[in-house]
Design an enzyme around this catalytic site. Structure first.
Site, PDB file in Angstrom:
ATOM      1  N   HIS A  64      -6.941  -1.876   7.541  1.00 23.59           N
ATOM      2  CA  HIS A  64      -7.223  -3.223   8.034  1.00 23.59           C
ATOM      3  C   HIS A  64      -8.057  -3.967   6.990  1.00 23.59           C
ATOM      4  O   HIS A  64      -9.015  -3.405   6.445  1.00 23.59           O
ATOM      5  CB  HIS A  64      -7.978  -3.164   9.360  1.00 23.59           C
ATOM      6  CG  HIS A  64      -8.279  -4.521   9.922  1.00 23.59           C
ATOM      7  ND1 HIS A  64      -7.305  -5.307  10.512  1.00 23.59           N
ATOM      8  CD2 HIS A  64      -9.428  -5.251   9.957  1.00 23.59           C
ATOM      9  CE1 HIS A  64      -7.865  -6.448  10.895  1.00 23.59           C
ATOM     10  NE2 HIS A  64      -9.145  -6.449  10.566  1.00 23.59           N
ATOM     11  N   ASN A  68       0.819  -1.211   0.000  1.00 24.60           N
ATOM     12  CA  ASN A  68       0.000   0.000   0.000  1.00 24.60           C
ATOM     13  C   ASN A  68       0.853   1.262   0.000  1.00 24.60           C
ATOM     14  O   ASN A  68       0.532   2.243  -0.668  1.00 24.60           O
ATOM     15  CB  ASN A  68      -0.925   0.007   1.223  1.00 24.60           C
ATOM     16  CG  ASN A  68      -2.181  -0.799   1.004  1.00 24.60           C
ATOM     17  OD1 ASN A  68      -3.000  -0.475   0.156  1.00 24.60           O
ATOM     18  ND2 ASN A  68      -2.331  -1.867   1.777  1.00 24.60           N
ATOM     19  N   ARG A  99       3.059  -4.295  15.035  1.00 24.35           N
ATOM     20  CA  ARG A  99       3.194  -3.912  16.431  1.00 24.35           C
ATOM     21  C   ARG A  99       1.978  -3.093  16.835  1.00 24.35           C
ATOM     22  O   ARG A  99       1.492  -2.263  16.049  1.00 24.35           O
ATOM     23  CB  ARG A  99       4.460  -3.069  16.672  1.00 24.35           C
ATOM     24  CG  ARG A  99       5.765  -3.825  16.505  1.00 24.35           C
ATOM     25  CD  ARG A  99       5.977  -4.839  17.633  1.00 24.35           C
ATOM     26  NE  ARG A  99       7.273  -5.502  17.534  1.00 24.35           N
ATOM     27  CZ  ARG A  99       7.503  -6.593  16.812  1.00 24.35           C
ATOM     28  NH1 ARG A  99       6.502  -7.135  16.108  1.00 24.35           N
ATOM     29  NH2 ARG A  99       8.702  -7.141  16.776  1.00 24.35           N
ATOM     30  N   LEU A 116       0.792  -0.075  18.746  1.00 30.04           N
ATOM     31  CA  LEU A 116       1.459   1.135  19.204  1.00 30.04           C
ATOM     32  C   LEU A 116       0.885   1.605  20.543  1.00 30.04           C
ATOM     33  O   LEU A 116      -0.315   1.467  20.809  1.00 30.04           O
ATOM     34  CB  LEU A 116       1.313   2.232  18.151  1.00 30.04           C
ATOM     35  CG  LEU A 116       1.979   1.907  16.809  1.00 30.04           C
ATOM     36  CD1 LEU A 116       1.636   2.964  15.773  1.00 30.04           C
ATOM     37  CD2 LEU A 116       3.492   1.796  16.970  1.00 30.04           C
ATOM     38  N   GLU A 137      -8.073  -1.854  -0.776  1.00 35.80           N
ATOM     39  CA  GLU A 137      -7.037  -1.065  -0.099  1.00 35.80           C
ATOM     40  C   GLU A 137      -6.395  -0.057  -1.044  1.00 35.80           C
ATOM     41  O   GLU A 137      -6.111   1.078  -0.653  1.00 35.80           O
ATOM     42  CB  GLU A 137      -5.989  -2.004   0.493  1.00 35.80           C
ATOM     43  CG  GLU A 137      -6.524  -2.885   1.624  1.00 35.80           C
ATOM     44  CD  GLU A 137      -5.483  -3.850   2.174  1.00 35.80           C
ATOM     45  OE1 GLU A 137      -4.280  -3.644   1.904  1.00 35.80           O
ATOM     46  OE2 GLU A 137      -5.864  -4.808   2.874  1.00 35.80           O
TER      47      GLU A 137
END
Length: 523
Positions: free
Chosen positions: A104, A13, A87, A89, A170
Site C-alpha cells: 500500500h 512491483n 478488489r 478479498l 515499494e
C-alpha cells in the site's frame, strides 16, 4: 518459493520482483481480473504463465474468487502477491489461498484506501512511504510486515509521490518482505508479524538514514557531473562538512576539496603531538609531528613539495602566524585547523581563494562507522581506529629495531592507514620521507616511495629510513627493492605464506623487521 502475482493493471512491483527474484522466489503464475491488463504482456515477455479471470456481471464476489482460487490451485503456489489488484478479498479467497501480501502506498495505518497520495498531500505530512502487509478482510488493515519511508517535498503532486514511492519505497520493501518469506523467517500469529534476524545493533538488518542537503556544489569530481553535499546533523565529531569557513568571501569548497579535506582531517586526528599533513587526491603528500606546529608543517611539506602544490593542509593545533606564513609560501587550496590566532588569520586571508576552515575541538571521536557508495547499494564498516605502540610489535628478524626505529614504526603505521592501497611509506623519526600509494603491485609501491624519497623530498632521503607496508609482502622482492633504497627497518602485518622467505631476505640485508599482526588497507 513459488509466487502467484495478482494485478489489475501494470503490476510494476510484480515485474520488478520477477526480474530480481528476491530470496530465490519465482513466479509460477501471474493472474489478472482484467482482460488486456499490461501485467499480462509483461509476464508473458518474462516467460511466466498467465491467467485472466474476469468477474461476470451477474457473478458474486465469492463466486469470482472461487474461480480465481481454482485457477491458482494448479500452480502449487506458496505465497500470493497483490499489486494494484482492485478488489477487496473475502474469506472465500483468504481461507483457500496461500498467505497473501499486498503493498500500500502509504505508511499504514495512516491514509488507507485508493487515494493515499491525495490524502498525504492534503494532510501536509513531511514523510510518506509504503507498507507491505498481510491481507485480511479489512481495507489495508492486515498485519504489517515491513515499511519504507519517503520524504514529501514542497511542490510535490500526486504524480511525484506516486513515482517516488514506487521506485524508492515499494521496489525496496516488497522484495524485502518476499525474501523474508522465502527464507522462512516470517511468523504471523494473532495479527502480529515477527521476522527472525530483523534486528538492530551496529549493522542492523535494515538501515534508515536521513541527511539534509548542505548545499549544491559547482560540480562533482569533474565539471560534467552535478553534485551536492549532505549533512548528518547528529554527528558530534569535528568534520569538514560542519566546519565554518572563516573567509566567507573565498570560493566555496568543491567536491574534491571535501574529499581531500576529510582525509587530511582524519589523518591528523591520529596524533597527540603537534601534527601537520598535506593531502593531494585523498593521499598524504606528507605528514609529520614535531614539538611545534610550524616545524611539523615544514617537515610534512618537505616530503613532496611538488605534489603538495594545490593540496589541502590539516593541523591538529591552533594555527599560529609562523605556521600560516609557511603555508602561504606556496599555493594551497584549503587549510583546516581547530582554531586560528588573529595574526594567523591576517596572513591566511591575504590569499584570496585559500579556504580557511575551523573544525573546532578535535578531542572526541564519536563516529564509529564509515560508508562508501556503490551503484545500487552502500558499503558500511567500522572505522580503522587501530593504534599501536612499540610493545604491540613482534620483532621477527635477527636485527632488533632501535627504540627510535620502534617509535618511527608506530608513527608510520598510524599514517599509512590513510594512504590508498597498495601502500608503502618511508619515514624517519616522526615524519614521512616518501609515500608510494595506490599501486596494483606492492613492489611497485616500494619503488614509488623510493623515487619520492630520493627525487622529490627536500633535505631527506630513504637512506636509513623505516618502511611501513599496509599489508604483508607476498614475496621477498619488496624487501630487496627496499634494501637497495637504503631502508634499515620494516614494519608490516605479516601473515603471508612466504613470511619465512621475506624474513630471510630482511636478515640477509641486515634489516630489522617487526610484525603488527593486522593490516591497514584503505581503498
Amino acid at each position: 518459493m513459488k509466487l502467484a502475482g495478482m494485478a489489475s493493471n501494470r503490476g510494476r512491483n510484480l515485474l520488478h520482483m520477477a526480474d530480481t527474484a528476491p530470496g530465490g522466489a519465482e513466479f509460477a503464475v501471474v493472474l489478472s481480473n482484467e482482460e488486456g491488463a499490461p501485467i499480462i504482456e509483461g509476464a508473458t515477455e518474462r516467460g511466466i504463465p498467465t491467467e485472466v479471470v474476469e468477474r461476470d456481471d451477474d457473478e458474486s464476489r465469492e463466486e469470482h474468487e472461487q474461480r480465481v482460487v481454482e485457477r491458482l490451485d494448479g500452480y502449487d503456489v506458496d505465497l500470493v502477491c497483490l499489486d494494484g489488484y482492485m478488489r477487496i478479498l473475502t474469506e472465500t479467497f483468504l481461507d483457500s489461498a496461500p498467505r497473501t501480501l499486498n503493498v500500500h502506498p502509504s505508511l499504514l495505518p495512516s491514509f488507507p484506501g485508493i487515494d493515499a497520495h491525495e490524502q498525504v498531500l492534503e494532510a501536509g505530512v513531511s514523510v510518506t512511504g509504503c507498507t507491505v502487509h498481510v491481507v485480511d478482510e479489512t481495507v489495508d488493515g492486515g498485519p504489517i510486515v515491513t515499511q519504507e519511508p519517503v520524504p514529501v517535498y514542497d511542490g510535490d503532486g500526486t504524480d511525484d509521490l506516486k513515482r517516488r514511492v514506487l521506485h524508492e519505497a515499494e521496489f525496496s520493501a516488497y522484495p524485502r518482505a518476499v525474501k523474508w518469506f522465502a527464507e522462512d523467517r516470517v511468523t504471523v500469529t494473532d495479527g502480529d508479524v515477527t521476522v527472525d534476524g530483523d534486528d538492530g545493533g551496529q549493522f542492523p538488518a535494515r538501515r534508515l538514514t536521513s541527511e539534509d542537503r548542505g548545499r549544491e556544489l559547482r560540480y562533482g569530481e569533474n565539471p560534467h557531473q552535478d553534485a551536492a553535499v549532505y549533512l548528518d546533523e547528529a554527528c558530534e565529531e569535528a568534520s569538514v562538512v560542519h566546519a565554518g569557513q572563516l573567509n566567507e568571501g573565498a570560493k566555496a569548497l568543491s567536491y574534491n576539496n571535501y574529499n581531500d579535506a576529510d582525509g587530511a582531517l582524519n589523518l591528523i586526528k591520529e596524533f597527540d603531538e603537534p601534527a601537520a599533513a598535506v593531502i593531494k587526491h585523498t593521499n598524504p603528500a606528507g605528514c609529520a609531528t614535531a614539538d611545534d606546529l610550524a616545524s611539523a608543517y615544514e617537515s610534512a611539506l618537505a616530503t613532496d613539495p611538488m605534489s603538495a602544490f594545490g593540496g589541502i593542509v590539516a593541523l591538529n593545533r591552533e594555527c599560529d602566524a609562523a605556521t600560516a606564513e609557511a603555508i602561504t609560501d606556496s599555493f594551497k587550496e584549503v587549510v583546516i585547523a581547530p582554531g586560528y590566532t588573529d595574526a594567523a588569520l591576517d596572513v591566511l586571508f591575504e590569499k584570496e581563494n585559500l579556504r580557511v576552515l575551523d573544525v573546532g575541538d578535535l578531542d572526541e571521536i564519536s563516529e564509529p562507522l564509515v560508508e562508501g557508495d556503490l551503484v545500487g547499494g552502500r558499503l558500511v564498516q567500522e572505522r580503522d581506529l587501530q593504534s599501536i605502540s612499540p610493545t604491540d610489535l613482534e620483532v621477527v628478524t635477527d636485527r632488533e629495531p632501535t627504540d627510535e626505529q620502534l617509535e618511527t614504526m608506530c608513527f608510520a603505521w598510524q599514517t599509512i592507514k590513510h594512504v590508498k592501497s597498495n601502500a608503502i611509506l618511508f619515514a624517519t623519526d616522526t615524519e614521512t620521507v616518501g609515500v608510494g600509494m595506490g599501486q596494483v603491485s606492492r613492489v611497485d609501491a616500494v619503488r614509488l616511495a623510493a623515487i619520492k624519497a630520493d627525487e622529490h623530498a627536500e633535505g631527506k632521503d630513504a637512506e636509513g629510513a623505516v618502511m611501513a607496508s599496509d599489508a604483508f609482502f607476498p614475496f621477498p622482492d619488496g624487501i630487496e627493492v627496499a634494501a637497495e633504497a637504503g631502508i634499515e627497518a620494516v614494519v608490516q602485518p605479516g601473515g603471508s605464506v612466504n613470511d619465512e622467505d621475506v624474513i630471510a631476505a630482511a636478515n640477509e640485508h641486515d634489516i630489522a623487521m617487526a610484525f603488527t599482526g593486522q593490516r591497514a588497507f584503505k581503498h
